[in-house]
Design an enzyme around this catalytic site. Sequence first.
Site, mmCIF file in Angstrom:
data_model
loop_
_atom_site.group_PDB
_atom_site.id
_atom_site.type_symbol
_atom_site.label_atom_id
_atom_site.label_comp_id
_atom_site.label_asym_id
_atom_site.label_seq_id
_atom_site.Cartn_x
_atom_site.Cartn_y
_atom_site.Cartn_z
ATOM 1 N N ASP A 158 0.553 6.476 -9.794
ATOM 2 C CA ASP A 158 -0.619 7.116 -9.200
ATOM 3 C C ASP A 158 -0.661 8.597 -9.547
ATOM 4 O O ASP A 158 0.159 9.374 -9.055
ATOM 5 C CB ASP A 158 -0.567 6.990 -7.674
ATOM 6 C CG ASP A 158 -0.857 5.577 -7.204
ATOM 7 O OD1 ASP A 158 -1.939 5.058 -7.539
ATOM 8 O OD2 ASP A 158 -0.009 5.004 -6.504
ATOM 9 N N HIS A 166 3.105 0.619 -11.033
ATOM 10 C CA HIS A 166 1.871 1.356 -10.785
ATOM 11 C C HIS A 166 2.189 2.842 -10.603
ATOM 12 O O HIS A 166 3.043 3.213 -9.798
ATOM 13 C CB HIS A 166 1.215 0.790 -9.523
ATOM 14 C CG HIS A 166 -0.147 1.303 -9.232
ATOM 15 N ND1 HIS A 166 -1.276 0.827 -9.863
ATOM 16 C CD2 HIS A 166 -0.577 2.243 -8.350
ATOM 17 C CE1 HIS A 166 -2.344 1.441 -9.381
ATOM 18 N NE2 HIS A 166 -1.947 2.323 -8.467
ATOM 19 N N MET A 181 -10.243 -0.665 -4.788
ATOM 20 C CA MET A 181 -9.470 0.063 -3.776
ATOM 21 C C MET A 181 -9.701 -0.581 -2.416
ATOM 22 O O MET A 181 -10.842 -0.815 -2.007
ATOM 23 C CB MET A 181 -9.897 1.535 -3.709
ATOM 24 C CG MET A 181 -9.482 2.407 -4.876
ATOM 25 S SD MET A 181 -7.733 2.363 -5.334
ATOM 26 C CE MET A 181 -6.953 2.944 -3.819
ATOM 27 N N MET A 217 -6.398 9.204 -10.571
ATOM 28 C CA MET A 217 -7.268 9.742 -9.519
ATOM 29 C C MET A 217 -7.500 11.210 -9.845
ATOM 30 O O MET A 217 -7.059 12.117 -9.131
ATOM 31 C CB MET A 217 -6.600 9.553 -8.154
ATOM 32 C CG MET A 217 -6.674 8.112 -7.668
ATOM 33 S SD MET A 217 -5.513 7.744 -6.347
ATOM 34 C CE MET A 217 -4.068 7.362 -7.319
ATOM 35 N N SER A 236 4.046 0.468 -6.389
ATOM 36 C CA SER A 236 3.519 1.810 -6.618
ATOM 37 C C SER A 236 4.628 2.844 -6.416
ATOM 38 O O SER A 236 5.159 3.000 -5.318
ATOM 39 C CB SER A 236 2.370 2.087 -5.648
ATOM 40 O OG SER A 236 2.030 3.454 -5.732
ATOM 41 N N MET A 278 -2.688 12.056 -9.152
ATOM 42 C CA MET A 278 -3.710 12.691 -8.289
ATOM 43 C C MET A 278 -3.796 14.172 -8.614
ATOM 44 O O MET A 278 -2.760 14.828 -8.766
ATOM 45 C CB MET A 278 -3.318 12.528 -6.827
ATOM 46 C CG MET A 278 -3.097 11.097 -6.395
ATOM 47 S SD MET A 278 -2.649 11.046 -4.646
ATOM 48 C CE MET A 278 -2.273 9.294 -4.471
ATOM 49 N N HIS A 305 -2.891 4.791 -12.746
ATOM 50 C CA HIS A 305 -4.120 4.894 -11.936
ATOM 51 C C HIS A 305 -4.482 6.372 -11.862
ATOM 52 O O HIS A 305 -3.806 7.158 -11.198
ATOM 53 C CB HIS A 305 -3.811 4.292 -10.555
ATOM 54 C CG HIS A 305 -4.916 4.405 -9.560
ATOM 55 N ND1 HIS A 305 -4.753 4.104 -8.228
ATOM 56 C CD2 HIS A 305 -6.218 4.775 -9.696
ATOM 57 C CE1 HIS A 305 -5.891 4.296 -7.583
ATOM 58 N NE2 HIS A 305 -6.792 4.713 -8.450
ATOM 59 N N ASP A 323 -5.581 -2.412 -4.527
ATOM 60 C CA ASP A 323 -4.652 -1.299 -4.274
ATOM 61 C C ASP A 323 -4.936 -0.657 -2.927
ATOM 62 O O ASP A 323 -6.041 -0.161 -2.690
ATOM 63 C CB ASP A 323 -4.830 -0.268 -5.409
ATOM 64 C CG ASP A 323 -3.875 0.914 -5.312
ATOM 65 O OD1 ASP A 323 -2.959 0.894 -4.477
ATOM 66 O OD2 ASP A 323 -4.070 1.852 -6.117
ATOM 67 N N PHE A 334 -3.607 8.635 -0.583
ATOM 68 C CA PHE A 334 -2.365 8.567 0.179
ATOM 69 C C PHE A 334 -1.856 7.137 0.258
ATOM 70 O O PHE A 334 -2.656 6.205 0.344
ATOM 71 C CB PHE A 334 -2.581 9.090 1.611
ATOM 72 C CG PHE A 334 -3.086 10.504 1.636
ATOM 73 C CD1 PHE A 334 -2.206 11.578 1.580
ATOM 74 C CD2 PHE A 334 -4.450 10.764 1.667
ATOM 75 C CE1 PHE A 334 -2.680 12.882 1.569
ATOM 76 C CE2 PHE A 334 -4.939 12.065 1.653
ATOM 77 C CZ PHE A 334 -4.044 13.132 1.603
HETATM 78 C C1 DX5 Z 1 -3.484 5.326 -2.960
HETATM 79 C C2 DX5 Z 1 -2.786 4.837 -4.200
HETATM 80 C C3 DX5 Z 1 -1.965 3.639 -3.974
HETATM 81 C C4 DX5 Z 1 -0.829 3.826 -3.011
HETATM 82 C C5 DX5 Z 1 -0.692 2.527 -2.282
HETATM 83 O O1 DX5 Z 1 -4.438 6.246 -3.316
HETATM 84 O O2 DX5 Z 1 -3.727 4.528 -5.211
HETATM 85 O O3 DX5 Z 1 -1.505 3.071 -5.196
HETATM 86 O O4 DX5 Z 1 0.406 4.143 -3.603
HETATM 87 O O5 DX5 Z 1 0.186 2.680 -1.249
HETATM 88 P P1 DX5 Z 1 0.293 1.608 -0.075
HETATM 89 O O6 DX5 Z 1 0.651 0.302 -0.681
HETATM 90 O O7 DX5 Z 1 1.383 2.178 0.790
HETATM 91 O O8 DX5 Z 1 -1.037 1.565 0.622
HETATM 92 ZN ZN ZN Z 2 -2.980 3.405 -6.981
#
Ligand code: DX5
Ligand code: ZN
Length: 224
Positions: free
Chosen positions: A36, A34, A143, A74, A11, A38, A72, A181, A149
């Site tokens: 992310d 990956h 999840m 969010m 990620s 947000m 991903h 994830d 985070f």
């Molecule tokens: C959290 C994200 C994850 C995040 C995972 O909302 O969707 O993809 O980057 O990070 P770790 O592996 O540090 O939990």
């Molecule tokens: Zn993610």
Amino acid sequence: MPPLPALLAPSLLACDFTRLASEIEAVRAAEYLHVDVMDGLFVPNISFGFPVLEAARRVRDHLNSGQVLDVHLMIERPERYLHEFAAAGADSMTVHVEATPHVHRCVQTIRELGKRAGVVLNPGTPLEVLRPLLDSVDLILIMSVNPGFGGQSFLPQTYQRVRTVRGWLDEAGSPALLEVDGGVSAANARQLAEAGATALVAGSSVFGPDGAAAGLARLRSALA
Ligand code: DX5
Ligand code: ZN
């Protein structure tokens, strides 16, 4: 039962953004990257959007690694931006079932755009919502933390959730990827693969102090 090999999806959220290109190069052996996104509404954090995705795509294309850009989303009502994310470089787009009343329409749109379509569930969302979608998706993301985070602790209830969804996918004869994830590390990767996960997202356990290549190798050996 020996663990099935799981695809790895580092990620980017956890990488050093001052060295984006070399961080992506360090994990070029991972099948997925990956990404992310947000929006500060669906989750209480804002990460990044199109320019970073475009930059990641340029690096991936330059490396010619064939890595899948696994986006991903969010964000609230992701249907507003699917075309833009496809144009910016997403190969796969995953939408939260909690973020829109139109999950099925999102999946249809993503496929019409020629991309892989995924759906994702928060830890508190009942799995049953997946049932009518099983035939239509290329990826299901479970999840294992509340999204928003990196660096949070893995929720152990995830194992049972993965086993349940694995059973449903097998029953339906679905080849969809089952991805997990949040809080994934060498300590739980093998158990997740044994539960039926076929792709693992990992941020902080990959982009650690000893470098992302070493982090990735640690995960691989945990699965070997
Ligand atoms: C959290 C994200 C994850 C995040 C995972 O909302 O969707 O993809 O980057 O990070 P770790 O592996 O540090 O939990
Ligand atoms: Zn993610």
